[in-house]
Design an enzyme around this catalytic site. Sequence first.
Site, PDB file in Angstrom:
ATOM      1  N   ASP A   1      35.910  66.906 -32.709  1.00 20.48           N
ATOM      2  CA  ASP A   1      35.959  67.813 -31.438  1.00 20.48           C
ATOM      3  C   ASP A   1      34.777  67.557 -30.447  1.00 20.48           C
ATOM      4  O   ASP A   1      34.560  68.063 -29.451  1.00 20.48           O
ATOM      5  CB  ASP A   1      35.972  69.176 -31.657  1.00 20.48           C
TER       6      ASP A   1
ATOM      7  N   GLY B   1      30.582  84.385 -29.201  1.00 25.91           N
ATOM      8  CA  GLY B   1      30.978  83.724 -28.069  1.00 25.91           C
ATOM      9  C   GLY B   1      29.584  83.556 -27.066  1.00 25.91           C
ATOM     10  O   GLY B   1      29.734  83.250 -25.956  1.00 25.91           O
TER      11      GLY B   1
HETATM   12  P1  AMP Z   1      29.961  73.095 -31.738  1.00 30.82           P
HETATM   13  O1  AMP Z   1      29.245  73.226 -33.011  1.00 30.82           O
HETATM   14  O2  AMP Z   1      29.149  73.581 -30.793  1.00 30.82           O
HETATM   15  O3  AMP Z   1      30.650  72.087 -31.492  1.00 30.82           O
HETATM   16  O4  AMP Z   1      31.377  74.234 -31.982  1.00 30.82           O
HETATM   17  C1  AMP Z   1      32.222  74.294 -32.885  1.00 30.82           C
HETATM   18  C2  AMP Z   1      33.129  75.359 -32.649  1.00 30.82           C
HETATM   19  O5  AMP Z   1      32.514  76.640 -32.853  1.00 30.82           O
HETATM   20  C3  AMP Z   1      33.747  75.398 -31.055  1.00 30.82           C
HETATM   21  O6  AMP Z   1      35.262  75.654 -31.223  1.00 30.82           O
HETATM   22  C4  AMP Z   1      32.772  76.356 -30.505  1.00 30.82           C
HETATM   23  O7  AMP Z   1      33.365  77.096 -29.444  1.00 30.82           O
HETATM   24  C5  AMP Z   1      32.767  77.494 -31.695  1.00 30.82           C
HETATM   25  N1  AMP Z   1      31.361  77.941 -31.491  1.00 30.82           N
HETATM   26  C6  AMP Z   1      30.174  77.645 -31.702  1.00 30.82           C
HETATM   27  N2  AMP Z   1      29.439  78.788 -31.619  1.00 30.82           N
HETATM   28  C7  AMP Z   1      30.096  79.860 -31.274  1.00 30.82           C
HETATM   29  C8  AMP Z   1      29.693  81.554 -30.998  1.00 30.82           C
HETATM   30  N3  AMP Z   1      28.568  81.583 -31.184  1.00 30.82           N
HETATM   31  N4  AMP Z   1      30.875  82.164 -30.997  1.00 30.82           N
HETATM   32  C9  AMP Z   1      32.086  81.616 -30.883  1.00 30.82           C
HETATM   33  N5  AMP Z   1      32.424  80.381 -31.007  1.00 30.82           N
HETATM   34  C10 AMP Z   1      31.609  79.416 -31.362  1.00 30.82           C
HETATM   35 MG    MG Z   2      31.666  71.292 -29.934  1.00 31.92          MG
END
Ligand code: AMP
Ligand code: MG
Length: 497
Positions: free
Chosen positions: A262, A136
Site C-alpha cells: 500500500d 485519524g
Molecule cells: P501507513 O503506515 O501510514 O502507511 O498507514 C497504514 C494504514 O494505517 C493506512 O490505511 C492508514 O490510513 C492507517 N493509519 C495510520 N495511522 C492512522 C491513524 N492515526 N488513524 C487512522 N488510520 C491510520
Molecule cells: Mg501508507
Amino acid sequence: MKLNEKASGILKNNAVKWHFDNSYARLPDYFFARLSPIPVQSPQVVILNINLAKSLGLDVEALLMPESAFLFAGNVLPDGAQPIAQAYAGHQFGHFTMLGDGRAILLGEHVTPAGDRFDIQLKGSGQTPFSRRGDGRAALAPMLREYIISEAMHALGIPSTRSLAVVTTGEQVMREVLLPGAILTRVATSHIRVGTFEYAASQRDTDAIKILADYTIQRHFPDLLDTENPYLLLLNRIIDSQAELIVKWLLVGFVHGVMNTDNMSISGETIDYGPCAFMDVYDPNTVFSSIDQYGRYRYSHQPQIAQWNLARLAETLLPLLDPLPERALTLAEEAIGAFPKIYQSYWMIGMRKKLGLLTEESIDTELITALLTWMQNHYADYTNTFRALSEEVLPNNAQFGDVEFKSWHTRWQERLTRQACPQSTPLELMKTNNPAIIPRNHRVEAALSAASEHGDYTLVHQLLAAIAKPYDDLTEFNDYRTPPASSERVYQTFCGT
Ligand code: AMP
Ligand code: MG
C-alpha cells in the site's frame, strides 16, 4: 465556526487559484468513501512550500494569508474540491489486509496552468470509514519528517510525492504521550498504489480490476492506449519505473522503512514517508524502523521487496493479461522474472556515474563492489566517501591513507585514464551524482524535536535550506555534511502512527 466563516470569506472567489477536476471521484463508488475532513480547533501554518505553490500555479499571496491555515486544515474546502477517502488493500509485512485512507482525505485533483494533474491530499485530517481503531490524526513531528524527507528526495532528483504545507491543529494527539497534532498537504501525481489494485482484485465486481487498470493507463500511461496488450505493457512500465526508483534510493543510501504494497505508488514516486532515513555509515543491513524486527525492509533487501510487491501487482492483472489463464501466468512470470536484470542494469548505470565511468569495462562490477566492501569493513560514511572521490584532491586523513583503499584508488585511477576525455569530465559527472548533503538523521531528529517540543522552527528551516541544493558546494551548509558523533547517532526511527 465564526473563524471558519471569516476564512471562507477571505478565500472566496478562488483567490488561491485552484483548478480542480476530480477524475478519481468519477470511478465506481466502491473505490472511495465521500466525506469531508473533520475541522480542527485552531489551525496555524508552520511551513508553506512557496516554490511548489508557484509551480502548481497557485496564488502565493493568498496562501501567505494566515487564513490559508483553514484551507490546509480542511476546515474550509477549496472551490471545486470533492473530498474522498480512497479505498485500498495491501500486504503489510507480507500479510494481506484491507486498508484505505484512515487519516487522509483527497480533496481532488488540481490541474496546473500547464495541464499537469496533481492529487491534493490532507494527511491527518480525521477519522474515515477506513480508520479501523485509529484516531485519524497525525502528530507534528512525523508530518514534518515527511515534509523534510520528501522535499530532500525531490531536490536529489528522485521521484517523490511533494509537501505543500504543514499546519498545526491546536489539538493534541494521544500516542505514548500527548503530542501536538498536525496536518500535511501532500501533492502527488496520483495515490494509486499496488494496494489499490489488490483492493480492486478483491471486489466481487469482476470489472473492477479492468476499470482501475484502464483508469491508470489513461492517467499515467496514455501512450499505451490502443496498443495490442496494454495491460502487459502497463505491468512492464510499472516494473521498469520501480526498478529505476529503488536504484535511485540505493544510490543515495535511502531506506524507505515500510515498503508495504500500500506504500508503493503506481506512478513510480516515492510515497509514505514513515520511519525512513538515510544511512550514514555504509552497511547493507541498515534498518531504522522500530517495527521492522526482522529487517524485512533493510537497505539491501529493498530490490527483492520491490520485486515481491510487483508480483502481488501482477497477480491482480492476470485476468487482463490473456484469456487463457496459463498463458496469462506465463506472461506475468516473465515480466516479474525480468526485474533483477532491469534493476541490475539501472544500478550499473547509476554506480558508473557515481564513479565517473563514462565507458563500460568488464571490471566495473568488481571495481564498484570492492569499494563498497571496503566501505563496509571500514565503517566509511557512504555519502562523504563518494563525495570525497568527486573532489580533485582526496582529503588527507587516516581513512584514505588505508593501504587497501590506496590500492583500490590506484586501480580506479587507471580505469579513469583509459577514458578518452579531459580529467575534469568524470569529476563533473560525479559531482552531480554524489550529493554533498543528505538529510542526516541526527539533524532531522534535532529539527523535529525543537519544533515539536519547543515550537522552534529555526532548525527545520535551516535543514530545508541545506537540503535544497544537495549537489552544490555551499560552504554555509558545511556543518550538514558532518556525520553524527557516536552520541548523536540515531539507530531507530518511529512511524508515529
Ligand atoms: P501507513 O503506515 O501510514 O502507511 O498507514 C497504514 C494504514 O494505517 C493506512 O490505511 C492508514 O490510513 C492507517 N493509519 C495510520 N495511522 C492512522 C491513524 N492515526 N488513524 C487512522 N488510520 C491510520
Ligand atoms: Mg501508507
